[in-house]
Design an enzyme around this catalytic site. Structure first.
Site, PDB file in Angstrom:
ATOM      1  N   TYR A 147       0.836  -1.211   0.000  1.00 22.75           N
ATOM      2  CA  TYR A 147       0.000   0.000   0.000  1.00 22.75           C
ATOM      3  C   TYR A 147       0.869   1.259   0.000  1.00 22.75           C
ATOM      4  O   TYR A 147       0.641   2.193  -0.784  1.00 22.75           O
ATOM      5  CB  TYR A 147      -0.930  -0.013   1.230  1.00 22.75           C
ATOM      6  CG  TYR A 147      -1.591   1.323   1.516  1.00 22.75           C
ATOM      7  CD1 TYR A 147      -2.626   1.796   0.700  1.00 22.75           C
ATOM      8  CD2 TYR A 147      -1.200   2.110   2.594  1.00 22.75           C
ATOM      9  CE1 TYR A 147      -3.226   3.024   0.958  1.00 22.75           C
ATOM     10  CE2 TYR A 147      -1.797   3.329   2.865  1.00 22.75           C
ATOM     11  CZ  TYR A 147      -2.811   3.783   2.041  1.00 22.75           C
ATOM     12  OH  TYR A 147      -3.404   5.012   2.301  1.00 22.75           O
TER      13      TYR A 147
HETATM   14  N1  LIG Z   1      -7.955   7.234   6.976  1.00 19.41           N
HETATM   15  C1  LIG Z   1      -6.653   7.385   7.136  1.00 19.41           C
HETATM   16  O1  LIG Z   1      -6.109   7.320   8.259  1.00 19.41           O
HETATM   17  C2  LIG Z   1      -5.763   7.666   5.962  1.00 19.41           C
HETATM   18  C3  LIG Z   1      -4.383   7.837   6.192  1.00 19.41           C
HETATM   19  C4  LIG Z   1      -3.559   8.089   5.102  1.00 19.41           C
HETATM   20  C5  LIG Z   1      -4.095   8.202   3.842  1.00 19.41           C
HETATM   21  N2  LIG Z   1      -5.426   8.015   3.641  1.00 19.41           N
HETATM   22  C6  LIG Z   1      -5.959   8.147   2.274  1.00 19.41           C
HETATM   23  O2  LIG Z   1      -7.035   9.062   2.313  1.00 19.41           O
HETATM   24  C7  LIG Z   1      -8.012   8.679   1.334  1.00 19.41           C
HETATM   25  C8  LIG Z   1      -9.370   8.523   1.989  1.00 19.41           C
HETATM   26  O3  LIG Z   1      -9.261   7.510   2.987  1.00 19.41           O
HETATM   27  P1  LIG Z   1     -10.511   7.048   3.844  1.00 19.41           P
HETATM   28  O4  LIG Z   1      -9.986   6.563   5.129  1.00 19.41           O
HETATM   29  O5  LIG Z   1     -11.574   8.093   3.800  1.00 19.41           O
HETATM   30  O6  LIG Z   1     -10.966   5.778   2.989  1.00 19.41           O
HETATM   31  P2  LIG Z   1     -12.417   5.266   2.569  1.00 19.41           P
HETATM   32  O7  LIG Z   1     -12.227   3.869   2.085  1.00 19.41           O
HETATM   33  O8  LIG Z   1     -13.401   5.498   3.646  1.00 19.41           O
HETATM   34  O9  LIG Z   1     -12.771   6.208   1.357  1.00 19.41           O
HETATM   35  C9  LIG Z   1     -12.347   5.941   0.032  1.00 19.41           C
HETATM   36  C10 LIG Z   1     -13.566   6.060  -0.881  1.00 19.41           C
HETATM   37  O10 LIG Z   1     -13.116   5.819  -2.229  1.00 19.41           O
HETATM   38  C11 LIG Z   1     -14.102   5.047  -2.883  1.00 19.41           C
HETATM   39  N3  LIG Z   1     -13.463   4.305  -3.974  1.00 19.41           N
HETATM   40  C12 LIG Z   1     -12.631   3.229  -3.857  1.00 19.41           C
HETATM   41  N4  LIG Z   1     -12.300   2.801  -5.077  1.00 19.41           N
HETATM   42  C13 LIG Z   1     -12.918   3.610  -5.968  1.00 19.41           C
HETATM   43  C14 LIG Z   1     -12.972   3.635  -7.393  1.00 19.41           C
HETATM   44  N5  LIG Z   1     -12.313   2.746  -8.125  1.00 19.41           N
HETATM   45  N6  LIG Z   1     -13.715   4.599  -8.001  1.00 19.41           N
HETATM   46  C15 LIG Z   1     -14.410   5.505  -7.245  1.00 19.41           C
HETATM   47  N7  LIG Z   1     -14.396   5.506  -5.890  1.00 19.41           N
HETATM   48  C16 LIG Z   1     -13.666   4.570  -5.267  1.00 19.41           C
HETATM   49  C17 LIG Z   1     -14.646   4.106  -1.811  1.00 19.41           C
HETATM   50  O11 LIG Z   1     -15.932   3.615  -2.154  1.00 19.41           O
HETATM   51  C18 LIG Z   1     -14.645   5.016  -0.587  1.00 19.41           C
HETATM   52  O12 LIG Z   1     -15.895   5.639  -0.418  1.00 19.41           O
HETATM   53  C19 LIG Z   1      -7.477   7.420   0.680  1.00 19.41           C
HETATM   54  O13 LIG Z   1      -6.778   7.789  -0.485  1.00 19.41           O
HETATM   55  C20 LIG Z   1      -6.524   6.854   1.710  1.00 19.41           C
HETATM   56  O14 LIG Z   1      -5.526   6.043   1.124  1.00 19.41           O
HETATM   57  C21 LIG Z   1      -6.260   7.762   4.671  1.00 19.41           C
END
Ligand SMILES: NC(=O)c1ccc[n+]([C@@H]2O[C@H](COP(=O)([O-])OP(=O)(O)OC[C@H]3O[C@@H](n4cnc5c(N)ncnc54)[C@H](O)[C@@H]3O)[C@@H](O)[C@H]2O)c1
Length: 316
Positions: A147
């Site tokens: 990842y």
């Molecule tokens: N939550 C954390 O602590 C954290 C930390 C570092 C980075 N991130 C990054 O922040 C972003 C948001 O994270 P999150 O925790 O809200 O995750 P999440 O999984 O809740 O949100 C991601 C959203 O993207 C949508 N998605 C996935 N694949 C898709 C596709 N092919 N087409 C359209 N939509 C799609 C999912 O349905 C989901 O609603 C991500 O890029 C994640 O890698 C999150």
């Protein structure tokens, strides 16, 4: 008034970002495919407030196939959050999702954003790109999970598209928590293992591993400032961290105090891919955006607990 395009709008962070942009009077067009990696119904619930706002439009589509050229305009700001997150699911065949959604999906968005000459793309990178070096002076891009590699590749793509003229800002989020936190994440699991029921928290390692936990409202504020205020004279990735690190054991104690109950725990060995410590470097983001996190961990955890119990009551 900005027209903001948010990918991953139905997710944990994206849904909060959408609400805050709408509250500030912006128009939001959100894209999400309601990926079943976790319960799509909870993603629909995440969007209920945004959907009740006339300035919100939802496009249910996949970033791997959606025709962004039919949507993007030069005045748009793109907040690209859609991804397959989660370190542990990125091992083995799970990496295919990281490649297709995170890397290829991001490249498609950068390509279309460049063609449309959008104002800026602010996109979700991750503290995972640092691997075990996310602390002190020695921090460098050295992921220790597939990842993390996928997010590092997105940042490499950013340098390529920045050189071609696209205005970009990578946001290296550090473990985000708060209402609607993803069900695979530690605090969500901890609350579920502390509230009535049978769910048990899988404690990996001895709990001394520490994280810079960042409250989702702070993350949203930093993301909006980066997308709408940052000048684009250089490509500057920003660490978005909560300001203070805490160990998992400390968080377990806080959760037990808030819920006034004993957390049900099963012990497992520490898996590969999880660093021992993460701390953000806050200087650049403070200088460029005047941003620093303001939510103390205990306050943020109480808000997460409240929202989780309200959700449980509403589903009874
Ligand atoms: N939550 C954390 O602590 C954290 C930390 C570092 C980075 N991130 C990054 O922040 C972003 C948001 O994270 P999150 O925790 O809200 O995750 P999440 O999984 O809740 O949100 C991601 C959203 O993207 C949508 N998605 C996935 N694949 C898709 C596709 N092919 N087409 C359209 N939509 C799609 C999912 O349905 C989901 O609603 C991500 O890029 C994640 O890698 C999150």
């Amino acid at each position: 008034m900005t027209r903001a395009i948010i990918t991953g709008v139905a997710g944990f962070i994206g849904s909060h970002l959408s609400e805050e942009l709408l509250r500030r009077g912006h128009k939001v067009i959100g894209i999400d495919n309601f990926d079943p990696w976790y319960d799509p119904d909870s993603k629909h619930r995440n969007l209920s407030r945004s959907l009740s706002n006339k300035s919100f439009e939802l496009i249910e589509s996949d970033i791997r196939t959606f025709d962004f050229s039919s949507l993007l305009q030069s005045n748009d700001t793109v907040f690209h959050l859609a991804a397959r997150p989660g370190v542990q699911d990125s091992w083995g065949n799970g990496f295919l999702n990281n490649v297709e959604i995170n890397i290829y999906g991001t490249q498609r968005i950068f390509e279309a954003a460049l063609s449309a000459n959008v104002k800026k793309v602010a996109f979700a990178s991750s503290s995972s790109i640092y691997g075990s070096t996310a602390t002190g002076e020695g921090r460098r891009i050295q992921p220790i999970s597939p990842y993390g590699v996928s997010k590092a590749a997105c940042e490499q793509l950013a340098t390529v598209y920045y050189e071609r003229g696209l205005s970009l800002v990578p946001l290296r989020y550090f473990t985000v928590y708060g209402p609607r936190q993803r069900p695979d994440m530690a605090m969500n699991r901890l609350f579920r293992a502390s509230l009535p029921g049978s769910y048990r928290f899988p404690l990996r390692g001895d709990g001394t591993q520490s994280r810079e936990f960042t409250f989702v409202e702070d993350v949203v504020e930093a993301t909006i400032r980066a997308g709408l205020q940052l000048d684009d004279s250089r490509l500057e990735p920003l660490d978005i961290g909560g300001g203070v690190s805490a160990s998992l054991n400390e968080v377990i104690n806080m959760v037990q105090e808030i819920t006034d109950s004993k957390t049900r725990i099963d012990n497992f060995p520490l898996p590969p891919g999880d660093p021992k410590v993460t701390t953000a470097s806050s200087t650049i983001v403070k200088n460029l955006l005047g941003w620093e996190a303001t939510t103390p961990l205990m306050d943020g955890l109480k808000k997460q607990h409240l929202s989780l119990t309200q959700e449980l009551v509403s589903t009874l």
